[in-house]
Design a protein around this motif. Structure first.
Motif, PDB file in Angstrom:
ATOM      1  N   UNK A   2       0.843  -1.189   0.000  1.00 43.20           N
ATOM      2  CA  UNK A   2       0.000   0.000   0.000  1.00 43.20           C
ATOM      3  C   UNK A   2       0.884   1.246   0.000  1.00 43.20           C
ATOM      4  N   UNK A   3       0.234   2.377  -0.232  1.00 43.59           N
ATOM      5  CA  UNK A   3       0.970   3.649  -0.286  1.00 43.59           C
ATOM      6  C   UNK A   3       1.835   3.891   0.957  1.00 43.59           C
ATOM      7  N   UNK A   4       1.306   3.725   2.177  1.00 41.79           N
ATOM      8  CA  UNK A   4       2.155   4.024   3.348  1.00 41.79           C
ATOM      9  C   UNK A   4       3.430   3.193   3.391  1.00 41.79           C
ATOM     10  N   UNK A   5       3.328   1.910   3.085  1.00 45.38           N
ATOM     11  CA  UNK A   5       4.517   1.061   3.097  1.00 45.38           C
ATOM     12  C   UNK A   5       5.478   1.470   1.986  1.00 45.38           C
ATOM     13  N   UNK A   6       4.941   1.822   0.839  1.00 47.12           N
ATOM     14  CA  UNK A   6       5.797   2.257  -0.269  1.00 47.12           C
ATOM     15  C   UNK A   6       6.527   3.546   0.098  1.00 47.12           C
ATOM     16  N   UNK A   7       5.799   4.468   0.727  1.00 43.80           N
ATOM     17  CA  UNK A   7       6.422   5.726   1.140  1.00 43.80           C
ATOM     18  C   UNK A   7       7.532   5.454   2.146  1.00 43.80           C
ATOM     19  N   UNK A   8       7.282   4.526   3.049  1.00 42.85           N
ATOM     20  CA  UNK A   8       8.305   4.212   4.048  1.00 42.85           C
ATOM     21  C   UNK A   8       9.561   3.639   3.384  1.00 42.85           C
ATOM     22  N   UNK A   9       9.355   2.747   2.418  1.00 41.02           N
ATOM     23  CA  UNK A   9      10.495   2.147   1.729  1.00 41.02           C
ATOM     24  C   UNK A   9      11.240   3.191   0.899  1.00 41.02           C
TER      25      UNK A   9
END
Lengths: 120, 120
Positions: A2-9
């Motif tokens: 999801x977007x939040x995990x992608x942003x974190x990575x």
DNA sequence: TCGATATTTCCACTATTATCGAATTATCGA
DNA sequence: TCGATAATTCGATAATAGTGGAAATATCGA
């Protein structure tokens, strides 16, 4: 992913020291690299590097195991694959006609040669 | 692509609003999307969105053209391809045996179907 | 157990990034 | 030319991230 995990990575990789450390670990493979050696190569003090490695770990991009006094870090290929898949999904699925150039990446990277079920 | 440019591109994408805007533009293709519509979809005030779009532009991930009173933004596929190639290079070239999973990305994304010169 | 080595955690400080209102610029239609 | 619309730039403030020294934790060899 999801977007939040992608942003974190993406955030985790969006720093010269962290990107450098991550690339070093990608190259090192399963053998991994002890924290101290990463710090020496990257040119970071231990405490700062430790913070960076924690960030990469939380983002799912690297893992670690203890070996004696050293802590060996290794790239988490699954995490990296998830991120790349997320980034490529919209390009290829949403607009198939603009996907061809991305295939060249896979070719340039010698990916297709490693395919068990070759394209087409 | 060098590390500094990669870090800039990764930083640009490492924000929920910017990643959302970028994905919207990827999906929109050559037609692009006017700034105001992006702002509405993302839920950002105009000035904040404008800052985000500037960051994505400087990172080489989007471009823009004026159309009357609107400014139309579009994804820069070349920039995105460069970033993906950079991220994949070490995985595939440095450690060919761990590249196979990455090929699955290309397959899942229906990339290989679009290949002019199929793999192998 | 002790000293050395490897690394992390804690903490304070600095630097960078994000946000949004107000003012500005550009374009359009009347 | 004027008012409306679309977007950007500016400037102040708030929030987050980066840094490294000092102390703490874990392991090792003697």
């Amino acid at each position: 992913m999801q977007i939040p995990a992608a942003v974190e990575a993406l955030s985790a990789l969006a720093h010269p020291s962290r990107l450098g450390a991550f690339r070093m670990l990608i190259r090192a493979g399963e053998a991994g690299v002890p924290a101290g050696e990463i710090a020496r190569e990257i040119g970071a003090v231990p405490s700062t590097l430790s913070t960076h490695l924690t960030i990469l770990t939380h983002a799912g991009l690297i893992r670690s195991r203890r070996e004696g006094r050293s802590i060996i870090y290794l790239a988490d290929y699954d995490g990296m694959r998830d991120l790349l898949a997320f980034l490529m999904a919209d390009c290829c699925a949403g607009r198939p006609e603009i996907c061809a150039p991305l295939s060249d990446i896979a070719q340039a990277a010698a990916c297709c040669a490693a395919l068990e079920t070759p394209c087409g």
